[in-house]
Design a protein around this motif. Structure first.
Motif, mmCIF file in Angstrom:
data_model
loop_
_atom_site.group_PDB
_atom_site.id
_atom_site.type_symbol
_atom_site.label_atom_id
_atom_site.label_comp_id
_atom_site.label_asym_id
_atom_site.label_seq_id
_atom_site.Cartn_x
_atom_site.Cartn_y
_atom_site.Cartn_z
ATOM 1 N N GLU A 162 0.820 -1.209 0.000
ATOM 2 C CA GLU A 162 0.000 0.000 0.000
ATOM 3 C C GLU A 162 0.855 1.261 0.000
ATOM 4 O O GLU A 162 0.482 2.261 -0.615
ATOM 5 C CB GLU A 162 -0.929 0.003 1.217
ATOM 6 N N ASP A 190 -0.934 0.657 -9.628
ATOM 7 C CA ASP A 190 -2.326 0.430 -9.244
ATOM 8 C C ASP A 190 -2.571 0.727 -7.766
ATOM 9 O O ASP A 190 -2.420 -0.141 -6.893
ATOM 10 C CB ASP A 190 -2.728 -1.017 -9.541
ATOM 11 N N GLY A 191 -2.910 1.971 -7.457
ATOM 12 C CA GLY A 191 -3.393 2.319 -6.134
ATOM 13 C C GLY A 191 -2.389 2.354 -5.016
ATOM 14 O O GLY A 191 -2.762 2.392 -3.846
ATOM 15 N N VAL A 192 -1.088 2.356 -5.327
ATOM 16 C CA VAL A 192 -0.054 2.367 -4.292
ATOM 17 C C VAL A 192 0.380 3.807 -4.028
ATOM 18 O O VAL A 192 0.567 4.599 -4.951
ATOM 19 C CB VAL A 192 1.154 1.519 -4.728
ATOM 20 N N ASN A 193 0.537 4.144 -2.750
ATOM 21 C CA ASN A 193 1.032 5.460 -2.366
ATOM 22 C C ASN A 193 2.560 5.437 -2.294
ATOM 23 O O ASN A 193 3.143 4.524 -1.716
ATOM 24 C CB ASN A 193 0.457 5.874 -1.013
ATOM 25 N N ASP A 198 -0.152 8.107 -11.325
ATOM 26 C CA ASP A 198 -0.982 9.153 -10.732
ATOM 27 C C ASP A 198 -0.166 9.926 -9.693
ATOM 28 O O ASP A 198 0.057 9.446 -8.580
ATOM 29 C CB ASP A 198 -2.213 8.525 -10.083
ATOM 30 N N ARG A 256 -0.764 10.548 -5.891
ATOM 31 C CA ARG A 256 -0.386 9.558 -4.885
ATOM 32 C C ARG A 256 1.104 9.628 -4.550
ATOM 33 O O ARG A 256 1.643 8.710 -3.922
ATOM 34 C CB ARG A 256 -0.755 8.158 -5.375
#
Length: 249
Positions: A111, A136-139, A172, A175
């Motif tokens: 994560e 994919d969605g990792v900070n 992105d 993030r």
């Protein structure tokens, strides 16, 4: 579409080592160079060791390779019997032009990733690894320890440059966070920060990967950070040393 980063994963295939939990998912978007190696005594010829242990070693290595493929990775696997583990690892990195090498450790999920930006590896290669593996969605936190000869503007240029490259790779950037420390030792600071993250990505240190990842500085980090570490490589030399005596397949 970001190209798959090539990641070396070394395991001592006859010493009971296998892929730690979570490794296939971590490397699902990578091209993995899975290096199964076994260190043999100086008096033992590599060919002799291969005759005795090859079948058992290859069976274990292929089982790990299958787990990686099932997760989505592409895989090359190599089995090496060698007198010198560090030389073998460095040679495979050069031969396959690996973008990074993994110090494998178990993890439940990814994560939050700490990217230690140390200025010793090109930002393009750091961006390739981060964008290629963690889109994919990792900070992601870009972390830099400011040295005495750097200005605040120097640090901003460094971190903004990496952020821009991530954006160019369709990562992105909302993030992406940045953190800066100063008046601290880089290794200790990275290890302390790493405790709050699932994975660490960092640049290769002088003079070679083997010195940093598998030597004393890495031990200092590993004692305090139990997750996996991806060490991003410099561009390879034009003529890598090919003098190692080992037996490979």
């Amino acid at each position: 579409m970001t190209d798959r980063p090539s990641v070396l994963v070394p395991i001592q295939v006859l010493e009971g080592e296998s892929l730690p939990e979570g490794t296939p998912d971590l490397l699902a978007k990578a091209h993995v160079v899975l290096l199964g190696y076994h260190v043999i005594p100086e008096q033992t010829a590599p060919g002799q060791a291969r005759m005795q242990f090859e079948e058992q070693a290859l069976s274990r290595l292929k089982a790990s390779a299958e787990l990686l493929v099932e997760a989505g990775a592409t895989v090359d696997h190599r089995l090496v019997f060698t007198h010198d583990a560090q030389q073998t690892i460095d040679r495979q990195i050069a031969e396959y032009d690996c973008t990074a090498a993994l110090v494998p450790r178990a993890l439940a999920s990814v994560e939050d990733v700490l990217v230690a930006v140390r200025g010793t590896v090109g930002l393009d290669r750091l961006a390739q690894v981060v964008a290629g593996l963690f889109a994919d969605g990792v900070n992601v936190t870009l972390y830099h320890v400011k040295s005495d000869d750097e200005t605040a503007a120097d640090v901003d240029v460094l971190l903004d440059g990496l952020t821009d490259r991530l954006g160019d790779s369709d990562f992105d950037t909302d993030r992406v966070d940045t953190r800066i420390d100063h008046d601290v030792g880089a290794i200790d600071a990275i290890a302390e920060r790493a405790k709050a993250y699932d994975v660490v990505v960092m640049g290769e240190s002088d003079p070679s990967l083997s010195t940093f990842v598998f030597g004393m500085p890495a031990d200092q980090i590993a004692e305090r950070f139990l997750g996996p570490v991806l060490v991003v490589q410099r561009e390879p030399p034009a003529d890598p040393d090919t003098t190692e005596a080992d037996d490979r397949s």
